[in-house]
Design a protein around this motif. Structure first.
Motif, short mmCIF file in Angstrom:
data_model
loop_
_atom_site.label_atom_id
_atom_site.label_comp_id
_atom_site.label_asym_id
_atom_site.label_seq_id
_atom_site.Cartn_x
_atom_site.Cartn_y
_atom_site.Cartn_z
N PHE A 120 58.59 48.70 44.44
CA PHE A 120 59.37 48.82 43.21
C PHE A 120 60.21 47.56 43.06
O PHE A 120 61.05 47.27 43.91
CB PHE A 120 60.26 50.07 43.20
CG PHE A 120 61.00 50.22 41.90
CD1 PHE A 120 60.35 50.73 40.79
CD2 PHE A 120 62.31 49.81 41.78
CE1 PHE A 120 61.02 50.84 39.57
CE2 PHE A 120 62.98 49.91 40.56
CZ PHE A 120 62.32 50.43 39.45
N THR A 121 59.95 46.80 42.03
CA THR A 121 60.69 45.56 41.77
C THR A 121 61.17 45.61 40.33
O THR A 121 60.71 46.44 39.54
CB THR A 121 59.80 44.32 41.95
OG1 THR A 121 58.88 44.26 40.84
CG2 THR A 121 58.98 44.38 43.25
N PRO A 122 62.09 44.70 39.96
CA PRO A 122 62.55 44.71 38.56
C PRO A 122 61.39 44.60 37.57
O PRO A 122 61.46 45.16 36.48
CB PRO A 122 63.47 43.49 38.50
CG PRO A 122 63.98 43.33 39.90
CD PRO A 122 62.84 43.74 40.79
N ASP A 123 60.31 43.91 37.98
CA ASP A 123 59.16 43.77 37.08
C ASP A 123 58.53 45.11 36.73
O ASP A 123 57.85 45.23 35.71
CB ASP A 123 58.08 42.88 37.71
CG ASP A 123 58.56 41.45 37.85
OD1 ASP A 123 59.56 41.09 37.18
OD2 ASP A 123 57.95 40.69 38.62
N ASP A 124 58.72 46.12 37.58
CA ASP A 124 58.12 47.43 37.31
C ASP A 124 58.69 48.10 36.07
O ASP A 124 58.10 49.04 35.55
CB ASP A 124 58.26 48.34 38.52
CG ASP A 124 57.31 47.93 39.63
OD1 ASP A 124 56.12 47.73 39.32
OD2 ASP A 124 57.75 47.77 40.77
N LEU A 125 59.82 47.61 35.60
CA LEU A 125 60.37 48.18 34.36
C LEU A 125 59.43 47.90 33.18
O LEU A 125 59.49 48.58 32.16
CB LEU A 125 61.76 47.61 34.08
CG LEU A 125 62.82 48.07 35.09
CD1 LEU A 125 64.16 47.42 34.78
CD2 LEU A 125 62.97 49.59 35.07
N GLU A 126 58.53 46.91 33.37
CA GLU A 126 57.51 46.63 32.35
C GLU A 126 56.65 47.87 32.07
O GLU A 126 56.12 48.03 30.98
CB GLU A 126 56.59 45.50 32.83
CG GLU A 126 57.11 44.11 32.51
CD GLU A 126 57.33 43.91 31.03
OE1 GLU A 126 56.35 43.96 30.28
OE2 GLU A 126 58.49 43.74 30.62
N VAL A 127 56.51 48.73 33.08
CA VAL A 127 55.70 49.94 32.91
C VAL A 127 56.27 50.77 31.76
O VAL A 127 55.55 51.39 30.99
CB VAL A 127 55.66 50.76 34.22
CG1 VAL A 127 55.01 52.12 34.00
CG2 VAL A 127 54.92 49.99 35.29
#
Ligand SMILES: Nc1ncnc2c1ncn2[C@@H]1O[C@H](COP(=O)(O)OP(=O)(O)OP(=O)(O)O)[C@@H](O)[C@H]1O
Ligand SMILES: [Mg+2]
Length: 205
Positions: free
Chosen positions: A116-123
């Motif tokens: 889980f990384t900040p990029d996962d907020l793209e989901v």
């Protein structure tokens, strides 16, 4: 599944790391740029064969080194197994217990990871592509046969799109053949995604 030990060589800025994580939780603490995320990326790469951040495999190899290697020993269903991945010269090699893996299914064999990384907020914030990719990774963990099916779909889609781009010169019968493959593999893909959604939805709710 439990990770018993992790060994990292020449991966990003990490020349050599040997780590035996706690059976409970392990927290990496250090200075900015010291290599905490790189260490997590090494573990992610081992368990997925996909870089977490890098576009190109060569970015994973420590500057000045010729190859990177990550090895993990796992406890899986009561048995220990060791998997390794090596990156060098633009290629990637997967090993099971020191020998070249016979297939990807053999390599993964129940090893899984969640990042889980900040990029996962793209989901949530991004477009449907990111959501489909996210779901497909989960589907693959649940149903290993999905890898072959999703590749079949991707290949049919690519070929069909190429035909469409060629425009007027295309024979309609050709396109029909691709439509059929695409529909068949697409239906399988869709069914797998739906099945996983049905499993996840009650918990997500
Ligand atoms: N292929 C490579 N070879 C050598 N160094 C690299 C390579 N790729 C990245 N680095 C270095 O790794 C460092 C970044 O490491 P990383 O992102 O893991 O730090 P971090 O400990 O997570 O820091 P932060 O606390 O800021 O999140 C940078 O100094 C970068 O230059
Ligand atoms: Mg970091």
């Amino acid at each position: 599944m439990r990770l018993l030990s992790l060994q990292v060589q020449d991966f990003r800025n990490l020349p050599a790391v040997q780590l035996a994580p706690s059976p409970h939780a392990t927290i990496a603490v250090g200075q900015n740029g010291q290599g905490k995320t790189n260490l997590l990326e090494a573990l992610y790469f081992l368990a997925t064969l996909k870089p977490l951040r890098a576009g190109r495999l060569s970015e994973l190899v420590r500057w000045g080194a010729s190859a990177a290697r990550v090895t993990g020993r796992f406890l899986l269903k009561g048995a220990e197994r060791e998997i390794s991945v090596e990156v060098g010269g633009g290629t990637r090699q997967a090993l099971v217990d020191g020998k070249k893996a016979s297939s990807l299914e053999d390599y993964f064999g129940g090893v899984s990871v969640v990042a889980f990384t900040p990029d996962d907020l793209e989901v949530i914030k991004g477009g449907p592509d990111a959501r489909r990719a996210f779901l497909d990774r989960a589907v693959f963990n649940r149903f290993p046969a999905f890898l072959k099916e999703s590749r079949e779909y991707a290949r049919a889609l690519k070929n069909r799109n190429r035909l469409l781009r060629d425009g007027a010169t295309v024979d309609a019968a050709y396109l029909d053949a691709y439509d059929e493959t695409l529909a068949r593999s697409g239906a399988r893909l869709y069914a797998r995604r739906r099945a996983l959604m049905a499993e996840l939805a009650p918990r997500a709710q």
